[in-house]
Design an enzyme around this catalytic site. Structure first.
Site, PDB file in Angstrom:
ATOM      1  N   ASP A  14       0.860  -1.175   0.000  1.00 52.60           N
ATOM      2  CA  ASP A  14       0.000   0.000   0.000  1.00 52.60           C
ATOM      3  C   ASP A  14       0.901   1.231   0.000  1.00 52.60           C
ATOM      4  OD1 ASP A  14      -2.390   1.590   0.356  1.00 52.60           O
ATOM      5  OD2 ASP A  14      -1.818   1.791   2.448  1.00 52.60           O
ATOM      6  N   ASP A  16      -0.076   5.098   1.030  1.00 50.86           N
ATOM      7  CA  ASP A  16      -0.216   6.045   2.136  1.00 50.86           C
ATOM      8  C   ASP A  16      -0.162   5.331   3.483  1.00 50.86           C
ATOM      9  OD1 ASP A  16      -0.711   8.228   0.312  1.00 50.86           O
ATOM     10  OD2 ASP A  16      -2.706   7.396   0.018  1.00 50.86           O
TER      11      ASP A  16
END
Length: 247
Positions: A14, A16
């Site tokens: 991922d 953020d």
């Protein structure tokens, strides 16, 4: 030396909160957008203004999800119904798409003003994974993923990117559905059982578990280790540096 099962040959990260320190920027943008809207609504309906909580509401309703899904999720929790509108609705439109576009406008301004810093431990870990011969992809709900990676100076560390633009083009369901992570595994040419998912969002951890990936690593940046485990993380760390050298 990477703290992963032996059968894992690929890593799906991922963006953020895992690779870059932009989760707090997104939380601030959601808070500003929703508070502006909720304050106007309270004045119009003569009801009490209850602000958006940038920790609890962010984690529960918007973190890791596609932008418009996040808008729908939070408004539903507040018992608020708005029309969907159109994808190109102006940011002052009181529609699902209008509010989402306003949030995007705010976050882009914040990123421009503040810049993007990657997590040093994550950069070191991705480089170690590269040096160990593991395949690497970024899987993010953000439509600004490539811009953020470029701004952080880490775009060249990854072979594939599955972001919000790809998800929209290929009609992939957003997290907590596993579609985007499964697309990341396909892009790298590996089976899900041979890939590890790295996530800080509860919805993202759910997506990794739903996709039956070989390992789901929860990254706890905000003190939600137990929630990450409850949603399906095999292991939880505060920083990816903790995995290096782990057995």
């Amino acid at each position: 030396m990477l703290g992963l099962p032996d059968e894992v040959t690929a890593c799906l990260f991922d963006l953020d909160g895992v690779l870059t320190q932009t989760a707090k920027v997104h939380a601030a943008a959601w808070q500003q957008m929703f508070d502006d809207y909720l304050r106007r609504r309270a004045a119009q309906t003569s009801t009490a203004f209850v602000p958006f909580d940038p920790v609890r509401d962010y984690d529960e309703y918007v973190d890791g999800k596609p932008r418009y899904d996040g808008v729908r999720s939070f408004l539903t929790a507040r018992g608020i119904e708005l029309p969907e509108g159109q994808l190109d609705d102006p940011p002052d439109a009181e529609t699902i798409h209008g509010l989402g576009n306003r949030k995007n406008e705010i976050v882009l301004a914040l990123i421009h003003e503040q810049g993007v810093e990657p997590y040093a431990g994550s950069v070191a870990y991705v480089k170690a994974a590269r040096d160990a011969g593991l395949r690497r992809a970024v899987v993010s709900s953000s439509t600004n993923c490539r811009d953020v990676l470029h701004a952080a100076g880490i775009e060249d560390l990854f072979e594939e990117i599955v972001d919000g633009v790809v998800a929209e083009r290929e009609h992939l369901r957003g997290k907590p559905a596993p579609d985007t992570y499964l697309a990341g595994a396909r892009a790298l040419g590996v089976e899900p059982a041979r890939a590890a998912v790295f996530e800080d969002a509860l919805a993202g951890v759910q997506a990794g578990r739903a996709g039956h990936f070989g390992c789901v690593v929860g990254v706890d940046r905000v003190g939600q280790a137990e929630a990450l485990r409850a949603h399906g993380a095999d292991v939880v760390v505060r920083d990816l540096s903790e995995l290096q050298g782990a057995s």
